[in-house]
Design a protein around this motif. Structure first.
Motif, PDB file in Angstrom:
ATOM      1  N   ILE A 189     102.906   6.919  68.040  1.00 53.68           N
ATOM      2  CA  ILE A 189     102.225   6.220  66.938  1.00 53.68           C
ATOM      3  C   ILE A 189     103.170   5.210  66.289  1.00 53.68           C
ATOM      4  N   THR A 190     104.418   5.640  66.068  1.00 53.33           N
ATOM      5  CA  THR A 190     105.388   4.770  65.403  1.00 53.33           C
ATOM      6  C   THR A 190     105.640   3.501  66.196  1.00 53.33           C
ATOM      7  N   ASN A 191     105.725   3.642  67.529  1.00 47.25           N
ATOM      8  CA  ASN A 191     106.078   2.497  68.373  1.00 47.25           C
ATOM      9  C   ASN A 191     104.875   1.831  69.023  1.00 47.25           C
ATOM     10  N   PHE A 192     103.669   2.170  68.584  1.00 47.95           N
ATOM     11  CA  PHE A 192     102.455   1.577  69.144  1.00 47.95           C
ATOM     12  C   PHE A 192     102.446   0.075  68.878  1.00 47.95           C
ATOM     13  N   ALA A 193     102.021  -0.703  69.888  1.00 51.71           N
ATOM     14  CA  ALA A 193     102.065  -2.163  69.763  1.00 51.71           C
ATOM     15  C   ALA A 193     101.100  -2.685  68.708  1.00 51.71           C
ATOM     16  N   ASP A 194      99.977  -1.998  68.505  1.00 54.57           N
ATOM     17  CA  ASP A 194      99.001  -2.398  67.492  1.00 54.57           C
ATOM     18  C   ASP A 194      99.233  -1.624  66.204  1.00 54.57           C
ATOM     19  N   GLY A 195      98.775  -2.196  65.099  1.00 52.08           N
ATOM     20  CA  GLY A 195      98.854  -1.492  63.826  1.00 52.08           C
ATOM     21  C   GLY A 195      97.825  -0.376  63.765  1.00 52.08           C
ATOM     22  N   LEU A 196      98.182   0.743  63.151  1.00 51.48           N
ATOM     23  CA  LEU A 196      97.273   1.886  63.027  1.00 51.48           C
ATOM     24  C   LEU A 196      97.211   2.345  61.574  1.00 51.48           C
ATOM     25  N   LEU A 197      95.979   2.552  61.102  1.00 46.98           N
ATOM     26  CA  LEU A 197      95.737   3.149  59.787  1.00 46.98           C
ATOM     27  C   LEU A 197      94.813   4.337  59.989  1.00 46.98           C
ATOM     28  N   VAL A 198      95.138   5.473  59.417  1.00 52.33           N
ATOM     29  CA  VAL A 198      94.274   6.649  59.531  1.00 52.33           C
ATOM     30  C   VAL A 198      93.772   7.016  58.137  1.00 52.33           C
ATOM     31  N   PHE A 199      92.439   7.117  58.010  1.00 50.40           N
ATOM     32  CA  PHE A 199      91.817   7.560  56.769  1.00 50.40           C
ATOM     33  C   PHE A 199      91.278   8.976  56.979  1.00 50.40           C
ATOM     34  N   GLU A 250      81.755   2.715  60.286  1.00 47.46           N
ATOM     35  CA  GLU A 250      81.093   2.226  61.484  1.00 47.46           C
ATOM     36  C   GLU A 250      82.112   1.952  62.590  1.00 47.46           C
ATOM     37  N   VAL A 251      81.651   2.085  63.820  1.00 45.38           N
ATOM     38  CA  VAL A 251      82.472   1.723  64.969  1.00 45.38           C
ATOM     39  C   VAL A 251      82.190   0.265  65.262  1.00 45.38           C
ATOM     40  N   PHE A 252      83.165  -0.603  65.173  1.00 44.49           N
ATOM     41  CA  PHE A 252      82.901  -2.015  65.384  1.00 44.49           C
ATOM     42  C   PHE A 252      84.198  -2.750  65.670  1.00 44.49           C
ATOM     43  N   ARG A 253      84.043  -3.985  66.113  1.00 45.62           N
ATOM     44  CA  ARG A 253      85.175  -4.894  66.274  1.00 45.62           C
ATOM     45  C   ARG A 253      84.876  -6.125  65.445  1.00 45.62           C
ATOM     46  N   LYS A 254      85.856  -6.574  64.686  1.00 45.05           N
ATOM     47  CA  LYS A 254      85.630  -7.743  63.846  1.00 45.05           C
ATOM     48  C   LYS A 254      86.927  -8.511  63.685  1.00 45.05           C
ATOM     49  N   LEU A 266      89.931  -6.056  64.000  1.00 47.34           N
ATOM     50  CA  LEU A 266      89.850  -4.675  63.527  1.00 47.34           C
ATOM     51  C   LEU A 266      88.893  -3.883  64.400  1.00 47.34           C
ATOM     52  N   SER A 267      89.307  -2.684  64.775  1.00 46.66           N
ATOM     53  CA  SER A 267      88.426  -1.740  65.455  1.00 46.66           C
ATOM     54  C   SER A 267      88.467  -0.440  64.655  1.00 46.66           C
ATOM     55  N   ILE A 268      87.289   0.071  64.293  1.00 45.68           N
ATOM     56  CA  ILE A 268      87.219   1.308  63.510  1.00 45.68           C
ATOM     57  C   ILE A 268      86.554   2.390  64.361  1.00 45.68           C
ATOM     58  N   VAL A 269      87.257   3.495  64.538  1.00 36.47           N
ATOM     59  CA  VAL A 269      86.796   4.582  65.403  1.00 36.47           C
ATOM     60  C   VAL A 269      86.788   5.887  64.610  1.00 36.47           C
ATOM     61  N   GLY A 274      85.218  18.544  67.291  1.00 39.08           N
ATOM     62  CA  GLY A 274      83.932  19.132  67.627  1.00 39.08           C
ATOM     63  C   GLY A 274      82.832  18.222  67.109  1.00 39.08           C
ATOM     64  N   GLU A 275      81.946  18.768  66.291  1.00 37.52           N
ATOM     65  CA  GLU A 275      80.872  17.971  65.701  1.00 37.52           C
ATOM     66  C   GLU A 275      81.221  17.506  64.290  1.00 37.52           C
ATOM     67  N   GLU A 276      82.378  17.891  63.796  1.00 37.36           N
ATOM     68  CA  GLU A 276      82.772  17.548  62.421  1.00 37.36           C
ATOM     69  C   GLU A 276      83.610  16.274  62.424  1.00 37.36           C
ATOM     70  N   LYS A 277      83.242  15.331  61.559  1.00 38.68           N
ATOM     71  CA  LYS A 277      84.023  14.110  61.393  1.00 38.68           C
ATOM     72  C   LYS A 277      85.110  14.373  60.371  1.00 38.68           C
ATOM     73  N   ILE A 278      86.366  14.106  60.741  1.00 43.00           N
ATOM     74  CA  ILE A 278      87.484  14.411  59.847  1.00 43.00           C
ATOM     75  C   ILE A 278      88.211  13.153  59.378  1.00 43.00           C
ATOM     76  N   GLY A 279      87.719  11.977  59.760  1.00 37.92           N
ATOM     77  CA  GLY A 279      88.371  10.752  59.296  1.00 37.92           C
ATOM     78  C   GLY A 279      88.020   9.558  60.154  1.00 37.92           C
ATOM     79  N   ASN A 280      88.755   8.464  59.938  1.00 43.11           N
ATOM     80  CA  ASN A 280      88.562   7.228  60.696  1.00 43.11           C
ATOM     81  C   ASN A 280      89.911   6.652  61.098  1.00 43.11           C
ATOM     82  N   LEU A 281      89.961   6.109  62.316  1.00 46.06           N
ATOM     83  CA  LEU A 281      91.152   5.420  62.810  1.00 46.06           C
ATOM     84  C   LEU A 281      90.861   3.927  62.818  1.00 46.06           C
TER      85      LEU A 281
END
Length: 532
Positions: A189-199, A250-254, A266-269, A274-281
């Motif tokens: 994660i630290t050395n990933f070429a793209d920026g990452l934000l986790v909510f 939402e899952v999208f590219r903008k 931006l891509s939001i995933v 399981g079936e529980e949503k625990i956040g967004n990347l």
């Protein structure tokens, strides 16, 4: 009252400690054959397994947060055992009296294993508690008769302890592997070429990597645990305010223009367990270089097209003068050759015009000149232009208009004419003889829908996703017509969307296609009814 406050405080500490001192494999922990409990360095119970609960009859809520010595008759001895285990790594005690929740004394053997960090600091203790009440009772009543059996039982207990030690060693090894995997993940994660934000599920920032820190010119401590509403007050995040407010789920590219010489995608995933949503990347990809290259390509195409169009136009008019006999009469063979040259030149001019249209679209310079138009006369005039071509190809060209009066529309007539030309030419060109091309109109309060249906070759199923992209032509139509730029549908899509409309299609190979596009009705429907 004071004691209750102390216990409450200890329970809070135990919760904090349990978050750090997690059991690597909870299923294995509950599966162990002995009563197990875990205590922190201060001797406060953090967690227990089911067998411990069965043995002591305490519920977890009754013992977690309590001092370990509180459930034994000899508190001092328990504390000494913890100290010994801390020094030597482990300690054993036999025939201690444990006080159950029912106030019964239970004779137990205890095996304590201390866990330390790399610096030798105590992290906590694992306790294995064995119920030996029955053995003690039997010893008291029939000591002589059961000496052999007691010896065998003692050996069995030693083997159990050895097995438990092996299990605990395996647990320790599993823990270390988990730590290694976590470190690897953090390194990736630290050395990933793209920026990452986790909510997290509360839309608070739980992680930001170095690349994202650099893109937004911010440090992680400044934004960690902040909500979206708190985040957008930072200047570097202000261009993303609308996206974060409305579309974080939402899952999208903008694409977003972040600042001068910095365009991001931006891509939001969603992150799910399981079936529980625990956040967004949120993935932040820097597309500045790609956009610069794309702009340079567009500029090159624009300059080249303009430079080519001038000599091609001169060739066109020169050929037209010769074909019309302005410089003398031609033989039949000469006229045929010049006509072929003229037609080829026309195709080149058409391609150049398409390229210029695409360039204007990509640069946002596709001029929109709206005028109010009567729908039926406008589309009839366009369709009439293709009646001779349809007749020559032995096709039936039909225009179906709705009953009653249609509201006027606000359009750029030249641009919508170009959309119709592209769709009608494709329908006529790729429909075999004796086929049919049908144009239909429909409307509601919000929009006018135009439908062009044919019985042509259709679009292969594996190529449908590319139909509106630049320079794409289906494999089946290339075999029929080698000439074509593959720009018509791309241009049509962008013109329709510039009007605020939609364009789509249905198609089945060898059975035909139906293209639809809509144009918003600008005038109020109530005004239309009054006019009607």
């Amino acid at each position: 009252m004071v004691e209750e406050k102390i216990i409450k405080k200890n329970r809070q500490k135990s919760k904090e400690f349990s978050g750090f001192f997690q059991i690597p494999n909870e299923g294995l922990f509950n599966f162990l054959p002995s009563a197990i409990c875990v205590v922190d360095p201060a001797g406060i119970i953090v967690t227990t397994n089911q067998i411990f609960q069965n043995l002591t009859t305490y519920n977890p809520s009754e013992v977690i947060g309590q001092k370990l010595g509180a459930i034994f008759t000899d508190n001092k001895k328990i504390n000494n055992l913890l100290v010994a285990a801390g020094k030597k790594g482990m300690a054993v005690a036999r025939n201690l009296d444990l006080i159950s929740q029912k106030k019964e004394k239970i004779s137990v053997d205890i095996f304590i294993l201390a866990r330390k960090d790399k610096n030798g600091n105590i992290l906590g203790y694992f306790l294995s508690i064995s119920n030996v009440s029955e053995i003690v009772s039997e010893i008291k009543t029939i000591k002589k008769e059961l000496q052999i059996k007691i010896g065998a039982k003692t050996k069995e207990l030693e083997e159990s302890r050895a097995a438990l030690l092996n299990i605990l060693e395996d647990v320790e090894e599993a823990w270390q592997k988990t730590e290694e995997e976590r470190n690897k993940t953090e390194a990736i994660i630290t050395n990933f070429a793209d920026g990452l934000l986790v909510f997290d599920k509360d839309d608070k920032v739980s992680l930001i990597n170095h690349r994202a820190e650099k893109i937004f010119n911010i440090k992680s401590p400044e934004i960690l645990r902040k909500t979206i509403s708190e985040l957008i007050v930072f200047p570097s995040f202000s261009p993303l305010s609308d996206i974060f407010r409305k579309e974080i789920a939402e899952v999208f590219r903008k694409e977003v223009f972040l600042k001068e010489n910095l365009i991001i995608e931006l891509s939001i995933v969603p992150i799910e367990r399981g079936e529980e949503k625990i956040g967004n990347l949120v993935i932040i990809h820097d597309v500045t270089r790609e956009k610069m290259i794309e702009r340079m390509k567009s500029e090159f195409v624009s300059i080249s097209a303009h430079q080519l169009r001038t000599p091609l136009s001169a060739i066109k008019w020169t050929l037209k003068m010769i074909l019309e006999g302005d410089v003398g009469q031609l033989t039949r063979e000469q006229k045929e050759l010049l006509q072929k040259t003229y037609d080829s030149n026309e195709r080149m001019i058409s391609l150049i015009n398409d390229l210029l249209d695409v360039t204007r679209i990509e640069e946002g310079k596709d001029i929109y000149k709206p005028v109010v138009k009567e729908v039926i006369p406008f589309f009839e005039s366009l369709i009439n232009l293709y009646k001779e071509e349809a007749k020559r190809r032995k096709l039936k060209l039909e225009f179906r208009r709705p009953d009653g009066k249609i509201p006027k529309v606000l359009i750029d007539a030249e641009k919508i004419k170009l959309v119709m030309q592209n769709l009608l030419e494709n329908a006529i060109r790729y429909t075999p003889e004796s086929g049919r091309v049908t144009i239909s109109l429909g409307y509601d309060k919000k929009e006018l829908e135009v439908q062009i249906q044919d019985t042509g070759v259709g679009v292969p199923a594996n190529q449908k996703e590319r139909i509106f992209t630049k320079f794409f032509r289906g494999a089946n139509v290339i075999r029929m017509e080698t000439e074509g730029s593959g720009l018509g549908l791309f241009i049509a899509k962008n013109i329709v969307e510039a009007h605020g409309g939609r364009i789509w299609f249905e198609s089945e190979e060898n059975k035909g296609s139906t293209f639809h596009f809509t144009i918003p009705i600008k005038m109020e429907f109530e005004e239309f009814l009054k006019e009607f």
